[in-house]
Design an enzyme around this catalytic site. Sequence first.
Site, mmCIF file in Angstrom:
data_model
loop_
_atom_site.group_PDB
_atom_site.id
_atom_site.type_symbol
_atom_site.label_atom_id
_atom_site.label_comp_id
_atom_site.label_asym_id
_atom_site.label_seq_id
_atom_site.Cartn_x
_atom_site.Cartn_y
_atom_site.Cartn_z
ATOM 1 N N ASN A 52 0.941 -0.936 -0.137
ATOM 2 C CA ASN A 52 0.137 0.303 0.180
ATOM 3 C C ASN A 52 1.079 1.147 -0.279
ATOM 4 O O ASN A 52 2.108 1.267 1.129
ATOM 5 C CB ASN A 52 -0.913 -0.068 1.180
ATOM 6 C CG ASN A 52 -0.330 -0.043 2.082
ATOM 7 O OD1 ASN A 52 0.670 -0.631 2.585
ATOM 8 N ND2 ASN A 52 -0.773 0.600 3.378
ATOM 9 N N ILE A 53 0.155 2.262 -0.813
ATOM 10 C CA ILE A 53 1.290 3.863 -0.493
ATOM 11 C C ILE A 53 0.106 4.473 -0.262
ATOM 12 O O ILE A 53 -1.103 4.415 -0.876
ATOM 13 C CB ILE A 53 1.538 3.607 -2.042
ATOM 14 C CG1 ILE A 53 2.753 2.667 -2.788
ATOM 15 C CG2 ILE A 53 2.115 5.185 -2.135
ATOM 16 C CD1 ILE A 53 3.150 2.402 -4.036
ATOM 17 N N GLU A 54 0.358 5.278 1.198
ATOM 18 C CA GLU A 54 -0.541 6.325 1.033
ATOM 19 C C GLU A 54 -0.354 7.790 0.891
ATOM 20 O O GLU A 54 1.039 8.245 -0.055
ATOM 21 C CB GLU A 54 -0.385 6.243 2.822
ATOM 22 C CG GLU A 54 -0.544 5.307 3.402
ATOM 23 C CD GLU A 54 -0.893 5.628 4.653
ATOM 24 O OE1 GLU A 54 -2.012 3.625 5.313
ATOM 25 O OE2 GLU A 54 -0.265 5.983 5.193
ATOM 26 N N CYS A 102 -11.324 -2.627 -3.861
ATOM 27 C CA CYS A 102 -10.692 -3.249 -4.075
ATOM 28 C C CYS A 102 -11.436 -5.170 -4.653
ATOM 29 O O CYS A 102 -10.869 -5.372 -4.864
ATOM 30 C CB CYS A 102 -8.806 -3.492 -2.985
ATOM 31 S SG CYS A 102 -8.288 -2.645 -2.841
ATOM 32 N N GLU A 120 -3.565 -4.218 -3.067
ATOM 33 C CA GLU A 120 -3.680 -5.554 -4.256
ATOM 34 C C GLU A 120 -4.318 -4.879 -5.076
ATOM 35 O O GLU A 120 -3.808 -5.457 -6.688
ATOM 36 C CB GLU A 120 -4.733 -5.990 -3.676
ATOM 37 C CG GLU A 120 -5.436 -6.994 -2.449
ATOM 38 C CD GLU A 120 -5.496 -5.436 -1.090
ATOM 39 O OE1 GLU A 120 -5.612 -4.774 -1.113
ATOM 40 O OE2 GLU A 120 -6.413 -6.080 -0.086
ATOM 41 N N CYS A 139 -10.318 -4.359 0.560
ATOM 42 C CA CYS A 139 -11.077 -3.425 0.807
ATOM 43 C C CYS A 139 -12.740 -3.735 0.022
ATOM 44 O O CYS A 139 -12.392 -4.007 -0.926
ATOM 45 C CB CYS A 139 -10.594 -2.125 0.941
ATOM 46 S SG CYS A 139 -10.112 -1.008 -0.847
ATOM 47 N N CYS A 170 -3.901 0.893 -2.816
ATOM 48 C CA CYS A 170 -3.872 -0.181 -1.846
ATOM 49 C C CYS A 170 -2.336 -1.802 -3.103
ATOM 50 O O CYS A 170 -2.659 -1.644 -3.475
ATOM 51 C CB CYS A 170 -5.511 -1.482 -1.498
ATOM 52 S SG CYS A 170 -6.679 -0.143 -0.885
HETATM 53 ZN ZN LIG Z 1 -7.975 -1.933 -0.446
#
Ligand SMILES: [Zn+2]
Length: 128
Positions: free
Chosen positions: A42-44, A90, A54, A87, A52
Amino acid sequence: MDINLLIETAKKARENAYTPYSNYKVGCALLTKSEKIFSGCNIENDEIMSICAERVAFTKAISEGEKDFECILVLGGKEELQYTSPCGYCRQFMSEFCNKDFEIYMYYDNDKMDKKTLGELLPDSFRL
Ligand SMILES: [Zn+2]
């Protein structure tokens, strides 16, 4: 399928997670039917465009010409691994490329693992 290889790949990917806001680090390993593995983390972002693990793995695979997927393994947590499932965004994203039998492994808490199908996680996806 070598599930241990998927676990190790996802753990390595998780080390690259960029999570200065939540500190919730996720890694995943996506296995294609041609037996290639694509990892994701994941990359915020402090705006609204975080992505995410995925979807990172799927976009890497699709951009390399892969469209047929076998399964995905997901793991994540703040410090220790805790139960982490994809989530809703995704799940919907996966449903574009995978049927309801697509398997999603959730690895957590020192060798516990849950497996669900996309159909179980998203029984009624949106379709145009
Ligand atoms: Zn997700």
